[in-house]
Each structure stands twice: as C-alpha cells, then as structure tokens.
Motif scaffolding. Structure first.
Motif, PDB file in Angstrom:
ATOM      1  N   UNK A 248       0.787  -1.226   0.000  1.00 53.38           N
ATOM      2  CA  UNK A 248       0.000   0.000   0.000  1.00 53.38           C
ATOM      3  C   UNK A 248       0.822   1.280   0.000  1.00 53.38           C
ATOM      4  N   UNK A 249       2.104   1.183   0.315  1.00 52.72           N
ATOM      5  CA  UNK A 249       2.971   2.351   0.251  1.00 52.72           C
ATOM      6  C   UNK A 249       3.428   2.642  -1.170  1.00 52.72           C
ATOM      7  N   UNK A 250       3.204   1.706  -2.095  1.00 51.68           N
ATOM      8  CA  UNK A 250       3.711   1.844  -3.455  1.00 51.68           C
ATOM      9  C   UNK A 250       2.627   1.794  -4.524  1.00 51.68           C
ATOM     10  N   UNK A 251       1.609   0.988  -4.333  1.00 61.22           N
ATOM     11  CA  UNK A 251       0.555   0.843  -5.339  1.00 61.22           C
ATOM     12  C   UNK A 251      -0.612   1.746  -4.936  1.00 61.22           C
ATOM     13  N   UNK A 252      -0.742   2.858  -5.653  1.00 62.68           N
ATOM     14  CA  UNK A 252      -1.813   3.822  -5.387  1.00 62.68           C
ATOM     15  C   UNK A 252      -2.769   3.843  -6.572  1.00 62.68           C
ATOM     16  N   UNK A 253      -4.024   3.666  -6.296  1.00 63.12           N
ATOM     17  CA  UNK A 253      -5.055   3.768  -7.325  1.00 63.12           C
ATOM     18  C   UNK A 253      -6.044   4.798  -6.803  1.00 63.12           C
ATOM     19  N   UNK A 254      -5.854   6.052  -7.232  1.00 62.89           N
ATOM     20  CA  UNK A 254      -6.719   7.108  -6.709  1.00 62.89           C
ATOM     21  C   UNK A 254      -7.159   8.122  -7.755  1.00 62.89           C
ATOM     22  N   UNK A 255      -6.504   8.167  -8.883  1.00 63.57           N
ATOM     23  CA  UNK A 255      -6.825   9.219  -9.857  1.00 63.57           C
ATOM     24  C   UNK A 255      -8.175   9.009 -10.531  1.00 63.57           C
ATOM     25  N   UNK A 256      -8.731   7.800 -10.425  1.00 64.89           N
ATOM     26  CA  UNK A 256     -10.068   7.558 -10.982  1.00 64.89           C
ATOM     27  C   UNK A 256     -11.136   8.351 -10.225  1.00 64.89           C
ATOM     28  N   UNK A 257     -10.780   8.919  -9.087  1.00 61.94           N
ATOM     29  CA  UNK A 257     -11.719   9.725  -8.298  1.00 61.94           C
ATOM     30  C   UNK A 257     -11.913  11.130  -8.878  1.00 61.94           C
ATOM     31  N   UNK A 258     -11.085  11.507  -9.828  1.00 65.93           N
ATOM     32  CA  UNK A 258     -11.137  12.865 -10.365  1.00 65.93           C
ATOM     33  C   UNK A 258     -12.324  13.032 -11.313  1.00 65.93           C
ATOM     34  N   UNK A 259     -13.171  13.987 -11.017  1.00 67.74           N
ATOM     35  CA  UNK A 259     -14.409  14.193 -11.777  1.00 67.74           C
ATOM     36  C   UNK A 259     -14.160  14.773 -13.164  1.00 67.74           C
ATOM     37  N   UNK A 260     -12.971  15.329 -13.426  1.00 63.71           N
ATOM     38  CA  UNK A 260     -12.711  15.908 -14.743  1.00 63.71           C
ATOM     39  C   UNK A 260     -12.181  14.881 -15.741  1.00 63.71           C
ATOM     40  N   UNK A 261     -12.122  13.605 -15.357  1.00 64.42           N
ATOM     41  CA  UNK A 261     -11.704  12.540 -16.266  1.00 64.42           C
ATOM     42  C   UNK A 261     -12.928  11.745 -16.711  1.00 64.42           C
ATOM     43  N   UNK A 262     -12.941  11.350 -17.987  1.00 68.51           N
ATOM     44  CA  UNK A 262     -14.015  10.478 -18.453  1.00 68.51           C
ATOM     45  C   UNK A 262     -13.652   9.027 -18.119  1.00 68.51           C
ATOM     46  N   UNK A 263     -14.538   8.098 -18.453  1.00 70.90           N
ATOM     47  CA  UNK A 263     -14.337   6.700 -18.082  1.00 70.90           C
ATOM     48  C   UNK A 263     -13.057   6.097 -18.615  1.00 70.90           C
ATOM     49  N   UNK A 264     -12.712   6.370 -19.875  1.00 66.70           N
ATOM     50  CA  UNK A 264     -11.491   5.810 -20.457  1.00 66.70           C
ATOM     51  C   UNK A 264     -10.250   6.424 -19.822  1.00 66.70           C
ATOM     52  N   UNK A 265     -10.288   7.720 -19.572  1.00 62.71           N
ATOM     53  CA  UNK A 265      -9.158   8.367 -18.892  1.00 62.71           C
ATOM     54  C   UNK A 265      -8.973   7.792 -17.490  1.00 62.71           C
ATOM     55  N   UNK A 266     -10.082   7.530 -16.809  1.00 59.78           N
ATOM     56  CA  UNK A 266      -9.990   6.933 -15.474  1.00 59.78           C
ATOM     57  C   UNK A 266      -9.379   5.539 -15.547  1.00 59.78           C
ATOM     58  N   UNK A 267      -9.814   4.755 -16.530  1.00 53.92           N
ATOM     59  CA  UNK A 267      -9.244   3.414 -16.715  1.00 53.92           C
ATOM     60  C   UNK A 267      -7.744   3.505 -16.971  1.00 53.92           C
ATOM     61  N   UNK A 268      -7.339   4.434 -17.839  1.00 55.31           N
ATOM     62  CA  UNK A 268      -5.916   4.622 -18.117  1.00 55.31           C
ATOM     63  C   UNK A 268      -5.151   4.996 -16.845  1.00 55.31           C
ATOM     64  N   UNK A 269      -5.743   5.852 -16.034  1.00 57.51           N
ATOM     65  CA  UNK A 269      -5.084   6.271 -14.793  1.00 57.51           C
ATOM     66  C   UNK A 269      -4.986   5.121 -13.787  1.00 57.51           C
ATOM     67  N   UNK A 270      -6.014   4.295 -13.723  1.00 58.86           N
ATOM     68  CA  UNK A 270      -5.955   3.119 -12.852  1.00 58.86           C
ATOM     69  C   UNK A 270      -4.818   2.207 -13.312  1.00 58.86           C
ATOM     70  N   UNK A 271      -4.754   1.985 -14.605  1.00 58.47           N
ATOM     71  CA  UNK A 271      -3.713   1.117 -15.166  1.00 58.47           C
ATOM     72  C   UNK A 271      -2.317   1.670 -14.872  1.00 58.47           C
ATOM     73  N   UNK A 272      -2.108   2.944 -15.143  1.00 60.94           N
ATOM     74  CA  UNK A 272      -0.780   3.535 -14.918  1.00 60.94           C
ATOM     75  C   UNK A 272      -0.404   3.550 -13.441  1.00 60.94           C
TER      76      UNK A 272
END
Length: 197
Positions: A107-131
């Motif tokens: 948990x100190x290294x794997x962060x999945x949080x950018x999908x919470x950003x309301x200015x991203x669409x679904x595909x951008x959120x998926x890309x951010x989760x992946x990255x």
C-alpha cells in the motif's frame, strides 16, 4: 564527523520532507483533503471539475489512429505486471522472514486514486488506474529488490548507474573487500529496522 554519503542521504531526506510540505500546500491550493484514504474536493471545485470533463466520444475522436492501435500493446502488459505483483508477494512471504528483512508494504507503493477525479471520463480513469497500478507494482518490485540487494550484495557498481535506489548510498565501494566483510552484517541488521519507508 558525518561521512559524505551520510550527509548526502540526510540532504535527500530533507528534500523529501520539503516535497511533502509542497504537496500539502497543493492540497490547500486545489481545495481537497484526504478522508478515509480518499480525496474529497470542496463542492464548488467538484462542480468545476465536472464541467471540464471531456466526453468519451470527443476524447475518442481526438487521438491519432496510431494511438488507438497501440492500446493493445500497452494493456497486454497487465498480465506480466499482475504476475510480478503476485510473485513479489510470494517472494516476500517466503524469503523475507527467513532473512529477517522487514516486508515492503504494498500500500505504500501501489496507489489507485486518480479515478476519483471528476474531470476525467471513463477511459481516462481506466488509463489512470492502469498507470497507477503498473508504476506502483514496478516501484514495489524495485523496493523488494533493493532490500534483497542490501542483504546479499551491498556493493556499489564500478561505474555510475542512472537512478540508484534509496539503499545504494550505504553500500560498500566497488573493490573495498575489507569494507564489504566488515559492513555486511550491519547492513543486514539495518533491514530489520525499516519502518514505513
């Protein structure tokens, strides 16, 4: 008198603390706080973010066709990354207790949080989760490998490396046989005391 390497490491820690202070200032500037591990924006900011979101259709219409064609190559890496994640967990569970090395907290290294950003669409959120996942797993693996290296072979390389890990500065110099034998036990003991890196 501190050794030059110890002085540099202390300076790096100071810079990391300064970076954390800067990040705290950015939280205030962008008007969000962390609540139960999630970013919470003020209502006014959240409304502005939603207004700036690019629709999925508009987003898909804008990239060059070659961008879309490369997507399978990018997403195919999820399999080796997931396997790396799994093998790092198994490796730590089996080997680190035997060596007396403090385990790396995923948990100190794997962060999945950018999908919470309301200015991203679904595909951008998926890309951010992946990255976030991909870079987090690689950072986790690097930390596990760095602790293993400090345990088994804490010797600097003969030439400069591009981006040494955090433990590297404490390693013995290349060619310092006496230093290696004198310090290896102490460097191993240091791994037992790591907390919350």
């Amino acid at each position: 008198m501190p050794q030059p390497v110890e002085t540099l490491l202390a300076r790096i820690r100071e810079l990391q603390d300064s970076l954390q202070e800067e990040l705290e200032e950015k939280r205030a500037e962008f008007r969000y706080r962390i609540v139960s591990g999630r970013a919470r924006f003020e209502d006014e900011v959240l409304a502005r973010h939603r207004a700036l979101k690019v629709s999925l259709l508009a987003f898909l219409a804008s990239p060059r066709p070659l961008f879309i064609l490369t997507a399978p190559a990018i997403y195919a890496l999820i399999l080796p990354l997931a396997l790396l994640d799994l093998f790092m967990a198994i490796y730590q569970a089996v080997c680190f207790p035997v060596y007396g090395i403090e385990k790396v907290r995923r948990g100190d290294y794997v962060f999945i949080d950018r999908h919470q950003l309301a200015y991203l669409n679904g595909l951008q959120k998926l890309n951010c989760v992946y990255c976030g996942y991909a870079n987090g797993v690689i950072a986790l693996a690097r930390e596990v490998a760095a602790r293993t290296e400090q345990y088994w072979c804490p010797i600097k390389h003969s030439r400069r490396i591009a981006d040494p890990h955090a433990f590297y500065g404490n390693f013995t110099d290349f060619g310092d046989a006496e230093g290696f034998h004198a310090r290896q036990s102490g460097l191993r003991s240091d791994l037992r005391r790591i907390r919350g890196r």
